[in-house]
Design an enzyme around this catalytic site. Structure first.
Site, short mmCIF file in Angstrom:
data_model
loop_
_atom_site.label_atom_id
_atom_site.label_comp_id
_atom_site.label_asym_id
_atom_site.label_seq_id
_atom_site.Cartn_x
_atom_site.Cartn_y
_atom_site.Cartn_z
N ALA A 1 9.77 -36.42 -7.96
CA ALA A 1 10.08 -36.61 -9.37
C ALA A 1 10.14 -38.10 -9.66
O ALA A 1 10.78 -38.86 -8.93
CB ALA A 1 11.40 -35.95 -9.73
N TRP B 1 19.69 -37.93 -14.23
CA TRP B 1 18.53 -37.12 -13.90
C TRP B 1 17.28 -37.80 -14.45
O TRP B 1 17.28 -38.25 -15.60
CB TRP B 1 18.64 -35.73 -14.52
CG TRP B 1 19.83 -34.95 -14.09
CD1 TRP B 1 21.03 -34.83 -14.70
CD2 TRP B 1 19.91 -34.15 -12.92
NE1 TRP B 1 21.86 -34.00 -14.00
CE2 TRP B 1 21.19 -33.57 -12.90
CE3 TRP B 1 19.01 -33.88 -11.88
CZ2 TRP B 1 21.60 -32.71 -11.87
CZ3 TRP B 1 19.41 -33.04 -10.88
CH2 TRP B 1 20.68 -32.46 -10.87
N SER C 1 19.83 -42.18 -9.94
CA SER C 1 18.58 -41.48 -10.28
C SER C 1 18.80 -40.17 -11.01
O SER C 1 17.87 -39.42 -11.22
CB SER C 1 17.77 -41.20 -9.00
OG SER C 1 18.49 -40.36 -8.14
N GLY D 1 14.22 -38.26 1.09
CA GLY D 1 13.87 -39.32 0.14
C GLY D 1 12.54 -39.97 0.44
O GLY D 1 11.65 -39.38 1.07
N GLU E 1 0.82 -1.21 0.00
CA GLU E 1 0.00 0.00 0.00
C GLU E 1 0.86 1.26 0.00
O GLU E 1 0.61 2.22 -0.74
CB GLU E 1 -0.92 0.02 1.23
CG GLU E 1 -1.81 -1.20 1.39
CD GLU E 1 -1.17 -2.26 2.27
OE1 GLU E 1 -0.01 -2.64 2.01
OE2 GLU E 1 -1.84 -2.71 3.22
#
Length: 322
Positions: free
Chosen positions: A150, A166, A164, A256, A48
């Site tokens: 993922a 990518w 893992s 994990g 504001e």
């Protein structure tokens, strides 16, 4: 200026400062005369005041649109209500009331006591969604928990040998770094630290904001790249209480599989963000998203609500709410 249009622009301004204002709320403000502002980093002016200072005398008689109720107390900055009254604003349109005990209706009451017309609730649903982490923290003292996962399309996160890197592509990884930038803390388990040695920092070319607090569930090796980190143990609910007390408004849980299961099983996840790669391990010996006991019957399966699905590079980003 139409109320919906003015508030929509204020919402857009709030998005632009999402990663820089916490633990203060990310707020946008727009004057009907065209001047606008967004909350600056902690210690700086609220939205504001930024808009009013830009407008100067042009604020007199104008309507101010602001996503969150203006504050009426002295914190690191003076009350926004005093600045609004002094500027001669005729009307204020507020998206939602601020649940912070220091505000909680006092800002709206102060404006009305100064004979300013106040309308509340324009764009309310969108703003509650936008400010959900802040609102939860103010009401419960706990951070908003985002669990990032993922995986391949068959729900696997790592090969049987543990490799893992990518699974997802560069665009999805960059999007995950934006999640980190929006979070006050990032949490992983000690097993992930030992296996992957992550640094847990934001890596974006255009990012110059604060780095999240790095949190390890368990004990991390002294030489790990995550150090210095906050090491926590015990009940994950107590962990959230501790982090909330440290000013963590949003916590990103990155893994994990055991840590993911702990937060999920305890019902402590507010948002799940899945990055799904167009890849298949093609067997049942690859590692899954969660490590722990599954729902024993189909009637016990956890079911959520899909908030959004977006293509990110070659991958999919699926956001799910409880």
């Amino acid at each position: 200026m139409d109320d919906r249009f003015g508030m929509q622009r204020a919402i857009e301004l709030a998005v632009s400062v999402r990663a820089t204002t916490s633990p203060n709320p990310w707020v946008g403000a727009v004057l009907s005369t065209g001047y606008e502002g967004a909350t600056r980093p902690p210690g700086g002016a609220h939205a504001e005041v930024v808009a009013l200072e830009a407008a100067g005398d042009a604020a007199r008689g104008a309507t101010l649109y602001v996503t969150l109720e203006p504050c009426a107390h002295h914190g690191r900055t003076p009350p926004c209500t005093e600045a609004i009254v002094a500027a001669g604003v005729a009307r204020v349109v507020v998206g939602i009331e601020d649940p912070d005990p220091n505000v909680s209706g006092r800002g709206i009451a102060a404006l009305r006591a100064a004979a300013i017309d106040v309308t509340v609730g324009v764009g309310e649903a969108d703003i509650r969604e936008q400010l959900a982490p802040y609102l939860k923290h103010r009401r419960t003292g706990r951070p908003w928990v985002v669990l990032k996962l993922a995986a391949t399309l068959d729900g696997r996160t790592a090969a049987p040998d543990g490799s893992s890197k990518w699974i997802t592509g560069e665009a999805a990884r960059a999007d995950a770094h934006r999640l980190r930038a929006e979070s006050d803390a990032v949490l992983v388990g000690a097993g992930t630290v030992r296996a992957d040695d992550p640094e847990l920092i934001v890596r974006l070319d255009d990012y110059d904001g604060p780095q999240p607090l790095r949190v390890v569930l368990g004990t991390a090796p002294a030489e790990a790249r995550v150090q210095p980190a906050v090491e926590v143990t015990g009940d994950v609910g107590a962990v959230l209480d501790d982090l909330g007390g440290r000013g963590v408004v949003q916590l990103l849980v990155e893994g994990g599989a055991g840590v993911a299961h702990a937060f999920h099983a305890a019902g402590l996840v507010d948002r799940y963000v899945f990055y799904l790669a167009p890849a298949l391990f093609g067997g049942d010996d690859a590692r899954g998203l969660f490590a722990g006991l599954a729902a024993p019957t189909i009637d016990d399966v956890w079911r959520g609500r899909i908030v959004s699905v977006a293509r990110v590079g070659e991958d999919l980003r699926v956001e799910v709410a409880p």
